[in-house]
Design a protein around this motif. Sequence first.
Motif, PDB file in Angstrom:
ATOM      1  N   ASN A 170      -3.839   9.073   3.899  1.00  0.00           N
ATOM      2  CA  ASN A 170      -3.647   8.003   2.931  1.00  0.00           C
ATOM      3  C   ASN A 170      -4.787   6.991   3.054  1.00  0.00           C
ATOM      4  OD1 ASN A 170      -2.784   5.808   1.396  1.00  0.00           O
ATOM      5  ND2 ASN A 170      -0.637   6.224   1.831  1.00  0.00           N
ATOM      6  N   LEU A 171      -5.431   6.726   1.916  1.00  0.00           N
ATOM      7  CA  LEU A 171      -6.550   5.792   1.900  1.00  0.00           C
ATOM      8  C   LEU A 171      -6.132   4.398   2.362  1.00  0.00           C
ATOM      9  CD1 LEU A 171      -9.563   5.846   0.925  1.00  0.00           C
ATOM     10  CD2 LEU A 171      -8.734   4.900  -1.223  1.00  0.00           C
ATOM     11  N   PHE A 172      -4.859   4.073   2.173  1.00  0.00           N
ATOM     12  CA  PHE A 172      -4.355   2.748   2.527  1.00  0.00           C
ATOM     13  C   PHE A 172      -3.296   2.835   3.627  1.00  0.00           C
ATOM     14  CE2 PHE A 172      -5.858   2.669  -1.779  1.00  0.00           C
ATOM     15  CZ  PHE A 172      -6.609   1.516  -1.836  1.00  0.00           C
ATOM     16  N   ASP A 173      -3.490   3.750   4.546  1.00  0.00           N
ATOM     17  CA  ASP A 173      -2.517   3.991   5.603  1.00  0.00           C
ATOM     18  C   ASP A 173      -2.374   2.751   6.482  1.00  0.00           C
ATOM     19  OD1 ASP A 173      -0.818   5.007   7.452  1.00  0.00           O
ATOM     20  OD2 ASP A 173      -2.263   6.388   8.362  1.00  0.00           O
ATOM     21  N   ILE A 174      -1.251   2.066   6.349  1.00  0.00           N
ATOM     22  CA  ILE A 174      -1.061   0.829   7.110  1.00  0.00           C
ATOM     23  C   ILE A 174      -0.745   1.113   8.575  1.00  0.00           C
ATOM     24  CG2 ILE A 174      -0.278  -0.479   5.107  1.00  0.00           C
ATOM     25  CD1 ILE A 174       2.579  -0.001   5.974  1.00  0.00           C
ATOM     26  N   ASN A 175      -0.358   2.342   8.889  1.00  0.00           N
ATOM     27  CA  ASN A 175      -0.081   2.692  10.278  1.00  0.00           C
ATOM     28  C   ASN A 175      -1.328   3.168  11.013  1.00  0.00           C
ATOM     29  OD1 ASN A 175       2.735   2.209  10.013  1.00  0.00           O
ATOM     30  ND2 ASN A 175       2.939   4.178   8.951  1.00  0.00           N
ATOM     31  N   GLY A 176      -2.387   3.450  10.264  1.00  0.00           N
ATOM     32  CA  GLY A 176      -3.627   3.902  10.876  1.00  0.00           C
ATOM     33  C   GLY A 176      -4.699   2.847  10.730  1.00  0.00           C
ATOM     34  N   PHE A 177      -5.886   3.280  10.309  1.00  0.00           N
ATOM     35  CA  PHE A 177      -7.004   2.354  10.181  1.00  0.00           C
ATOM     36  C   PHE A 177      -7.522   2.325   8.753  1.00  0.00           C
ATOM     37  CE2 PHE A 177      -7.358   4.044  14.605  1.00  0.00           C
ATOM     38  CZ  PHE A 177      -6.868   2.911  15.235  1.00  0.00           C
ATOM     39  N   GLY A 178      -6.622   2.519   7.784  1.00  0.00           N
ATOM     40  CA  GLY A 178      -7.029   2.590   6.384  1.00  0.00           C
ATOM     41  C   GLY A 178      -7.401   1.247   5.805  1.00  0.00           C
ATOM     42  N   LEU A 179      -7.755   1.270   4.505  1.00  0.00           N
ATOM     43  CA  LEU A 179      -8.145   0.051   3.810  1.00  0.00           C
ATOM     44  C   LEU A 179      -6.953  -0.887   3.665  1.00  0.00           C
ATOM     45  CD1 LEU A 179     -10.271   1.673   0.962  1.00  0.00           C
ATOM     46  CD2 LEU A 179     -11.122   0.553   3.024  1.00  0.00           C
ATOM     47  N   THR A 180      -7.239  -2.160   3.622  1.00  0.00           N
ATOM     48  CA  THR A 180      -6.165  -3.138   3.462  1.00  0.00           C
ATOM     49  C   THR A 180      -5.757  -3.234   1.997  1.00  0.00           C
ATOM     50  OG1 THR A 180      -7.659  -4.997   3.093  1.00  0.00           O
ATOM     51  CG2 THR A 180      -7.154  -4.439   5.375  1.00  0.00           C
ATOM     52  N   LYS A 181      -4.647  -3.868   1.751  1.00  0.00           N
ATOM     53  CA  LYS A 181      -4.112  -3.978   0.399  1.00  0.00           C
ATOM     54  C   LYS A 181      -4.888  -4.981  -0.458  1.00  0.00           C
ATOM     55  CE  LYS A 181       0.513  -2.780   1.995  1.00  0.00           C
ATOM     56  NZ  LYS A 181       1.921  -3.221   2.153  1.00  0.00           N
ATOM     57  N   ASN A 182      -5.799  -5.730   0.160  1.00  0.00           N
ATOM     58  CA  ASN A 182      -6.580  -6.709  -0.600  1.00  0.00           C
ATOM     59  C   ASN A 182      -7.797  -6.106  -1.287  1.00  0.00           C
ATOM     60  OD1 ASN A 182      -4.934  -8.913   0.118  1.00  0.00           O
ATOM     61  ND2 ASN A 182      -5.975  -9.122   2.082  1.00  0.00           N
ATOM     62  N   ILE A 183      -8.040  -4.814  -1.079  1.00  0.00           N
ATOM     63  CA  ILE A 183      -9.220  -4.173  -1.653  1.00  0.00           C
ATOM     64  C   ILE A 183      -9.132  -4.195  -3.181  1.00  0.00           C
ATOM     65  CG2 ILE A 183      -8.387  -1.800  -1.777  1.00  0.00           C
ATOM     66  CD1 ILE A 183     -11.747  -2.732  -0.294  1.00  0.00           C
ATOM     67  N   ARG A 184     -10.259  -4.504  -3.833  1.00  0.00           N
ATOM     68  CA  ARG A 184     -10.290  -4.578  -5.292  1.00  0.00           C
ATOM     69  C   ARG A 184     -11.205  -3.532  -5.921  1.00  0.00           C
ATOM     70  NH1 ARG A 184     -10.225 -10.830  -7.445  1.00  0.00           N
ATOM     71  NH2 ARG A 184      -8.190 -11.398  -6.590  1.00  0.00           N
ATOM     72  N   ASN A 185     -12.305  -3.232  -5.257  1.00  0.00           N
ATOM     73  CA  ASN A 185     -13.278  -2.301  -5.815  1.00  0.00           C
ATOM     74  C   ASN A 185     -13.525  -1.150  -4.859  1.00  0.00           C
ATOM     75  OD1 ASN A 185     -13.528  -4.207  -7.877  1.00  0.00           O
ATOM     76  ND2 ASN A 185     -15.338  -5.137  -6.976  1.00  0.00           N
ATOM     77  N   ILE A 186     -13.403   0.084  -5.356  1.00  0.00           N
ATOM     78  CA  ILE A 186     -13.654   1.279  -4.545  1.00  0.00           C
ATOM     79  C   ILE A 186     -14.597   2.200  -5.301  1.00  0.00           C
ATOM     80  CG2 ILE A 186     -12.646   3.298  -3.439  1.00  0.00           C
ATOM     81  CD1 ILE A 186     -10.047   1.838  -3.187  1.00  0.00           C
ATOM     82  N   SER A 187     -15.638   2.647  -4.607  1.00  0.00           N
ATOM     83  CA  SER A 187     -16.541   3.626  -5.198  1.00  0.00           C
ATOM     84  C   SER A 187     -16.551   4.872  -4.329  1.00  0.00           C
ATOM     85  CB  SER A 187     -17.956   3.053  -5.325  1.00  0.00           C
ATOM     86  OG  SER A 187     -18.820   3.993  -5.932  1.00  0.00           O
ATOM     87  N   MET A 188     -16.190   6.013  -4.943  1.00  0.00           N
ATOM     88  CA  MET A 188     -16.174   7.301  -4.247  1.00  0.00           C
ATOM     89  C   MET A 188     -16.948   8.322  -5.074  1.00  0.00           C
ATOM     90  SD  MET A 188     -12.352   7.553  -2.566  1.00  0.00           S
ATOM     91  CE  MET A 188     -11.466   7.386  -4.116  1.00  0.00           C
TER      92      MET A 188
END
Length: 449
Positions: A170-188
């Motif tokens: 999960n890109l936003f895995d709160i149990n691991g080291f993922g992105l925080t919920k405050n992220i606004r811009n993602i480029s992949m």
Amino acid sequence: MISLLFFVFIALHSVSALSICNVCLCRTNRVENVLQQYIDCSRRDISMSNLTLPSDGYSLDLSSNKFDRLQNSSLFKSTTIIELFLNDNNLKEISANVLDFPELRILDLSFNKLETIHESTFTNLKKLQFLNLASNKFTSFEKLAFHHLSNLKEIILDNNDIGQSLRKVNLFDINGFGLTKNIRNISMYSVNLNEVPDNFFIEAYDIRKLVISNNNLSDVFEFPYTLEYLDLSDNPIKTISTEDFNNIPALRVLKLNNLQIEEVPCYVFEPLHGLKELEIERNKYLTNFSRLAFGDEALNDPDNFLLEQLSLKNSRLTTLDEDLLEPFGRLIKLDLQGNPWKCDCKIAWFKRLQIDPKDYEHLRCGSPKPTYNSKIFDLKPRYFTCPKQDRHFIGVTIAGVAFCIILALIALWFFVFVPRYQSRSNFTQSMYAPSAAYTVLPMASHFRE
């Protein structure tokens, strides 16, 4: 002797405390009555030791210096630096807690050879808002640790082979080291992503911009409701529909370049009431653009048509419905170049559009032959006619169909009525015909009597 030792001490001390501005280019700007020092050390091949940063440093550029790793140094400690550029080096590792910039907002680590971000790499970057990790050697999202970056707003992960791992992590895995919920811009861009799992963005509550172009996506997925900018270009997507964009009402910019779509169907963009910019470029299979692509309202009440920029260039379109004249005439920028337009009466309305001259240099005819490669805006009105043989062909077709219908009706009449008429005639003839009994009497018997 004592004085000599003193001068040697002073010299050694000055060497050990050499200011970075003695070997790099430093300039000072005044922004809102605050002095800001911009330090440019790019392409200097500087050593990380024996250099100190000025007390009013704002921006530090250490790009293209052939660093292969970052170690503890006074060069990476500052309470004023806001921007740090370490791109275009040979970085393979960043030791834990090396970067000590409590006020840092922007960090560029792109075009290096990083494979792992240690969980303590960003410990002292609490205020970081922008992070660029493009074009490194990451292969697993599990090796990226972002949990310290609670203020991170934008991240660039382009050109890293992490697509397969994103199907499991999960890109936003709160149990691991993922992105925080405050992220606004993602480029992949180009991360080798074949599929976006269901609920992939379910924990992303404020994403405004998503670039997911140049991957292997064949289907449109569920987008975050808050999106304002979406780039799906360079994916093998074959169809788009109204349902694809039904749940992103705030979208303002949409890019659908170089897909494998053959048509832009009816009502596909109708749900996007706030759309300002639309790109549908380089679609080599696109041959049909529906007059109702933006819905009925765009044609019946163009005042509610808010789109400002539209590009359909470099595709395979040959014609557009004239009903689009009113909404297209309201655009600030319209680019129709690079399509093989059929220059006949059906696109004569193009010349009534307000198109910037630099946007019709390659707005040319693809057919018929007399107008091939001619600039549409240079052609005189007499060229925009539908050939007479076309109308003659239509007339002949209509006459042929009518003739066939008449023949069918005649055949039907004979089938229904003619058999009945023949049966009545036979009956009438039988009433007046001589009886069979008389016809068999021999004529010779009369003479004997």
